[in-house]
Design a protein around this motif. Structure first.
Motif, PDB file in Angstrom:
ATOM      1  N   PRO A   1       0.598  -1.692  -0.229  1.00 10.36           N
ATOM      2  CA  PRO A   1       0.299   0.313   0.018  1.00 10.36           C
ATOM      3  C   PRO A   1       0.626   0.866   0.059  1.00 10.36           C
ATOM      4  CG  PRO A   1      -0.399  -0.797   2.133  1.00 10.36           C
ATOM      5  CD  PRO A   1       0.548  -1.795   1.247  1.00 10.36           C
ATOM      6  N   ILE A   2       1.502   1.131   0.853  1.00  8.82           N
ATOM      7  CA  ILE A   2       2.632   2.737   0.982  1.00  8.82           C
ATOM      8  C   ILE A   2       3.105   2.433  -0.203  1.00  8.82           C
ATOM      9  CG2 ILE A   2       4.892   3.236   1.630  1.00  8.82           C
ATOM     10  CD1 ILE A   2       3.341   3.813   3.399  1.00  8.82           C
ATOM     11  N   ALA A   3       3.871   1.597  -1.324  1.00  9.76           N
ATOM     12  CA  ALA A   3       4.490   1.951  -2.567  1.00  9.76           C
ATOM     13  C   ALA A   3       3.432   2.373  -3.201  1.00  9.76           C
ATOM     14  CB  ALA A   3       5.238   1.142  -3.019  1.00  9.76           C
ATOM     15  N   ALA A   4       2.261   1.670  -3.829  1.00 10.67           N
ATOM     16  CA  ALA A   4       0.892   1.960  -4.269  1.00 10.67           C
ATOM     17  C   ALA A   4       0.894   3.242  -4.179  1.00 10.67           C
ATOM     18  CB  ALA A   4       0.250   1.129  -4.003  1.00 10.67           C
ATOM     19  N   ALA A   5       0.820   3.724  -3.017  1.00  7.74           N
ATOM     20  CA  ALA A   5       0.669   5.428  -2.906  1.00  7.74           C
ATOM     21  C   ALA A   5       1.173   6.281  -2.874  1.00  7.74           C
ATOM     22  CB  ALA A   5       0.333   6.030  -1.317  1.00  7.74           C
ATOM     23  N   LEU A   6       2.425   6.107  -3.427  1.00  4.87           N
ATOM     24  CA  LEU A   6       3.703   7.062  -3.231  1.00  4.87           C
ATOM     25  C   LEU A   6       3.898   7.091  -4.959  1.00  4.87           C
ATOM     26  CD1 LEU A   6       6.984   6.030  -0.994  1.00  4.87           C
ATOM     27  CD2 LEU A   6       5.012   7.646  -0.675  1.00  4.87           C
ATOM     28  N   ILE A   7       3.853   6.052  -5.873  1.00  6.94           N
ATOM     29  CA  ILE A   7       3.756   6.102  -6.670  1.00  6.94           C
ATOM     30  C   ILE A   7       2.340   7.050  -7.595  1.00  6.94           C
ATOM     31  CG2 ILE A   7       3.567   5.071  -9.246  1.00  6.94           C
ATOM     32  CD1 ILE A   7       6.386   4.614  -8.104  1.00  6.94           C
ATOM     33  N   ILE A   8       1.118   7.154  -7.447  1.00  9.24           N
ATOM     34  CA  ILE A   8       0.124   7.486  -7.185  1.00  9.24           C
ATOM     35  C   ILE A   8       0.441   8.525  -7.210  1.00  9.24           C
ATOM     36  CG2 ILE A   8      -2.123   7.722  -6.625  1.00  9.24           C
ATOM     37  CD1 ILE A   8      -2.037   5.889  -8.808  1.00  9.24           C
ATOM     38  N   ALA A   9       0.906   9.111  -5.835  1.00  4.90           N
ATOM     39  CA  ALA A   9       1.165  10.577  -5.752  1.00  4.90           C
ATOM     40  C   ALA A   9       1.974  11.244  -6.231  1.00  4.90           C
ATOM     41  CB  ALA A   9       1.296  11.116  -4.246  1.00  4.90           C
ATOM     42  N   GLY A  10       3.054  10.704  -6.522  1.00  5.26           N
ATOM     43  CA  GLY A  10       4.246  11.035  -7.485  1.00  5.26           C
ATOM     44  C   GLY A  10       4.441  11.286  -8.736  1.00  5.26           C
ATOM     45  N   ALA A  11       4.144  10.376  -9.945  1.00  3.21           N
ATOM     46  CA  ALA A  11       3.775  10.124 -11.101  1.00  3.21           C
ATOM     47  C   ALA A  11       2.607  10.466 -11.299  1.00  3.21           C
ATOM     48  CB  ALA A  11       4.114   9.169 -10.941  1.00  3.21           C
ATOM     49  N   GLY A  12       0.667  10.219 -10.593  1.00  6.64           N
ATOM     50  CA  GLY A  12      -0.152  10.380 -10.500  1.00  6.64           C
ATOM     51  C   GLY A  12      -0.866  11.404 -10.337  1.00  6.64           C
ATOM     52  N   GLY A  13      -0.105  12.120  -8.970  1.00  2.00           N
ATOM     53  CA  GLY A  13      -1.157  13.372  -8.509  1.00  2.00           C
ATOM     54  C   GLY A  13       0.274  14.740  -9.145  1.00  2.00           C
ATOM     55  N   SER A  14       1.177  14.481  -9.063  1.00  7.53           N
ATOM     56  CA  SER A  14       1.340  15.463  -9.992  1.00  7.53           C
ATOM     57  C   SER A  14       1.337  16.250 -10.748  1.00  7.53           C
ATOM     58  CB  SER A  14       3.103  15.573 -10.129  1.00  7.53           C
ATOM     59  OG  SER A  14       3.228  14.224 -11.450  1.00  7.53           O
ATOM     60  N   ALA A  15       0.706  14.886 -12.184  1.00 10.86           N
ATOM     61  CA  ALA A  15      -0.475  15.494 -13.460  1.00 10.86           C
ATOM     62  C   ALA A  15      -1.519  16.260 -12.912  1.00 10.86           C
ATOM     63  CB  ALA A  15      -0.114  14.255 -14.356  1.00 10.86           C
ATOM     64  N   MET A  16      -1.899  15.448 -11.912  1.00 14.43           N
ATOM     65  CA  MET A  16      -3.690  16.192 -11.163  1.00 14.43           C
ATOM     66  C   MET A  16      -3.401  17.423 -10.801  1.00 14.43           C
ATOM     67  SD  MET A  16      -5.077  13.408  -9.526  1.00 14.43           S
ATOM     68  CE  MET A  16      -5.606  11.235 -10.180  1.00 14.43           C
ATOM     69  N   THR A  17      -2.578  17.536  -9.955  1.00 14.48           N
ATOM     70  CA  THR A  17      -2.403  19.309  -9.668  1.00 14.48           C
ATOM     71  C   THR A  17      -1.979  19.310 -10.864  1.00 14.48           C
ATOM     72  OG1 THR A  17      -1.235  18.270  -7.678  1.00 14.48           O
ATOM     73  CG2 THR A  17      -1.069  20.385  -7.994  1.00 14.48           C
ATOM     74  N   ALA A  18      -1.046  19.412 -11.529  1.00 13.54           N
ATOM     75  CA  ALA A  18      -0.987  20.413 -12.763  1.00 13.54           C
ATOM     76  C   ALA A  18      -1.973  20.924 -14.042  1.00 13.54           C
ATOM     77  CB  ALA A  18       0.214  20.078 -13.345  1.00 13.54           C
ATOM     78  N   ASP A  19      -2.918  19.775 -13.362  1.00 15.13           N
ATOM     79  CA  ASP A  19      -4.051  19.970 -14.716  1.00 15.13           C
ATOM     80  C   ASP A  19      -5.245  20.952 -13.872  1.00 15.13           C
ATOM     81  OD1 ASP A  19      -5.643  19.124 -16.654  1.00 15.13           O
ATOM     82  OD2 ASP A  19      -6.827  18.241 -15.295  1.00 15.13           O
ATOM     83  N   MET A  20      -5.139  20.318 -12.884  1.00 13.15           N
ATOM     84  CA  MET A  20      -6.129  21.571 -12.407  1.00 13.15           C
ATOM     85  C   MET A  20      -5.822  22.546 -12.301  1.00 13.15           C
ATOM     86  SD  MET A  20      -8.749  20.019 -11.403  1.00 13.15           S
ATOM     87  CE  MET A  20      -9.873  19.796 -10.748  1.00 13.15           C
ATOM     88  N   GLY A  21      -4.287  22.723 -11.299  1.00 12.69           N
ATOM     89  CA  GLY A  21      -3.499  24.229 -11.351  1.00 12.69           C
ATOM     90  C   GLY A  21      -4.058  25.174 -13.389  1.00 12.69           C
ATOM     91  N   ALA A  22      -3.598  24.535 -14.104  1.00 13.37           N
ATOM     92  CA  ALA A  22      -3.875  24.637 -15.354  1.00 13.37           C
ATOM     93  C   ALA A  22      -5.163  25.616 -15.396  1.00 13.37           C
ATOM     94  CB  ALA A  22      -2.952  23.825 -16.543  1.00 13.37           C
TER      95      ALA A  22
ATOM     96  N   ARG B   1       4.620  25.033  -7.740  1.00 11.15           N
ATOM     97  CA  ARG B   1       5.218  25.275  -5.883  1.00 11.15           C
ATOM     98  C   ARG B   1       3.792  24.185  -5.902  1.00 11.15           C
ATOM     99  NH1 ARG B   1       6.333  31.527  -4.651  1.00 11.15           N
ATOM    100  NH2 ARG B   1       8.368  31.414  -5.276  1.00 11.15           N
ATOM    101  N   ALA B   2       2.488  24.353  -6.408  1.00  7.47           N
ATOM    102  CA  ALA B   2       1.037  23.814  -5.977  1.00  7.47           C
ATOM    103  C   ALA B   2       2.241  22.003  -5.887  1.00  7.47           C
ATOM    104  CB  ALA B   2       0.495  23.774  -6.623  1.00  7.47           C
ATOM    105  N   VAL B   3       2.475  21.779  -7.178  1.00  5.59           N
ATOM    106  CA  VAL B   3       3.076  20.343  -7.642  1.00  5.59           C
ATOM    107  C   VAL B   3       3.852  19.852  -6.033  1.00  5.59           C
ATOM    108  CG1 VAL B   3       3.684  18.931  -8.932  1.00  5.59           C
ATOM    109  CG2 VAL B   3       2.240  20.176  -9.754  1.00  5.59           C
ATOM    110  N   ASN B   4       4.818  20.641  -5.706  1.00  3.21           N
ATOM    111  CA  ASN B   4       5.775  20.478  -4.445  1.00  3.21           C
ATOM    112  C   ASN B   4       4.724  20.511  -3.307  1.00  3.21           C
ATOM    113  OD1 ASN B   4       8.343  20.319  -6.780  1.00  3.21           O
ATOM    114  ND2 ASN B   4       8.101  22.146  -6.022  1.00  3.21           N
ATOM    115  N   ARG B   5       4.384  21.193  -2.886  1.00  3.55           N
ATOM    116  CA  ARG B   5       3.045  20.847  -1.945  1.00  3.55           C
ATOM    117  C   ARG B   5       2.403  19.525  -1.504  1.00  3.55           C
ATOM    118  NH1 ARG B   5       0.283  25.929  -0.265  1.00  3.55           N
ATOM    119  NH2 ARG B   5       0.163  24.648   1.631  1.00  3.55           N
ATOM    120  N   ALA B   6       1.527  19.639  -3.396  1.00  2.00           N
ATOM    121  CA  ALA B   6       0.878  18.720  -3.617  1.00  2.00           C
ATOM    122  C   ALA B   6       1.745  17.048  -2.797  1.00  2.00           C
ATOM    123  CB  ALA B   6       0.161  18.561  -4.279  1.00  2.00           C
ATOM    124  N   ILE B   7       2.472  16.599  -3.976  1.00  2.00           N
ATOM    125  CA  ILE B   7       3.231  15.546  -2.962  1.00  2.00           C
ATOM    126  C   ILE B   7       3.889  15.232  -1.837  1.00  2.00           C
ATOM    127  CG2 ILE B   7       5.591  14.146  -3.628  1.00  2.00           C
ATOM    128  CD1 ILE B   7       5.418  15.575  -6.602  1.00  2.00           C
TER     129      ILE B   7
END
Length: 269
Positions: free
Chosen positions: A106-127, A237-243
């Motif tokens: 669960p930890i590895a899955a969450a870190l990959i989701i937050a790092g790879a997918g979450g950063s893209a989500m943050t950038a998309d919503m910020g844009a 900055r929002a991407v960094n904070r989100a991760i």
């Protein structure tokens, strides 16, 4: 008088920071709960859910395998060396797979989701925020939380559960290579130890953790993107904070869930 003035300013600054932190936490929970509240209205977010699920699976499946294979091999190597010194090499497979199922997956899955997918989500919503798309949706009586956040919450949580299963399989395969092929442990002994130590509750709690961790990662990513400064620098900055925030919340929640689980279901072996 000067000391009293400095003390008063310090207290005021600390109080303002605490209020701001609690306000952000409250807004984060509001977005998450509001996103889950309209889950029943699948027609409005079904296609977006499918697109986000495919995107997350595409960007996270290969990295999670690349992380899990050497991770399982490293754990098997270290545990196998210790077990050989104690004369219990046959228990290496059980220790590796139980560790993968209970904590690593669960930890590895969450870190990959937050790092790879979450950063893209943050950038998309910020844009979208920079281009005023969120404000335009509100002006057309379309709730951006229901239309954009709800599908991302469910996509992230569902993909996180699938990634946890992939971590377990990949990590067990990596441990099998080192433990069986390099340390001369029989395949039967490798898997027998895991079967004897694992419980059904371990798998259920792992899936629950993965679901909750994926939900947290998506909620943090969406919140940071929707509330970032209206500039490219603000999005970065929002991407960094989100991760960072997602990692902290995942580790804290994992500690709470693991503690409650071991108190409620103590190991039987």
């Amino acid at each position: 008088m000067v000391t009293a003035g400095l003390t008063a300013r310090l207290r005021t600054g600390v109080a303002a920071r605490v209020r701001g932190f609690l306000g952000e936490v409250g807004e984060l929970f509001v977005i998450a709960l509001e996103g889950l509240r309209r889950t029943w209205d699948v027609r409005t977010w079904g296609w977006e859910f499918a697109e986000q699920s495919w995107f997350l699976a595409r960007v996270t499946s290969v990295p999670v395998m690349l992380v899990s294979l050497p991770l399982g091999a490293t754990v098997a190597l270290q545990v196998g060396q210790l077990a050989s010194q104690l004369g219990a090499q046959s228990s290496t497979g059980g220790a590796v797979i139980v560790g993968l199922v209970r904590e690593v997956a669960p930890i590895a899955a969450a870190l990959i989701i937050a790092g790879a997918g979450g950063s893209a989500m943050t950038a998309d919503m910020g844009a979208r925020r920079i281009r005023d798309e969120l404000a335009a949706m509100e002006s057309m009586a379309v709730n951006p939380v229901h239309r954009l956040v709800t599908p991302r919450l469910w996509a992230s949580s569902m993909v996180s559960m699938l990634l946890a299963s992939l971590v377990i399989v990949s990590g067990a395969a990596g441990g099998f290579v080192f433990n069986v092929l390099l340390q001369d442990v029989t395949p039967g002994a490798y898997f027998a130890g895991a079967v004897s130590l694992l419980q059904t509750s371990d798998l259920l709690v792992t899936l629950l953790k993965s679901w909750m961790f994926g939900l947290i990662a998506a909620a943090v990513a969406c919140y940071m993107g929707m509330n970032c400064a209206a500039s490219p620098v603000g999005v970065g900055r929002a991407v960094n904070r989100a991760i960072v925030v997602a990692f902290m919340l995942v580790f804290a929640l994992n500690y709470v869930i693991s503690t409650v689980y071991f108190v409620a279901f103590p190991p039987t072996h």
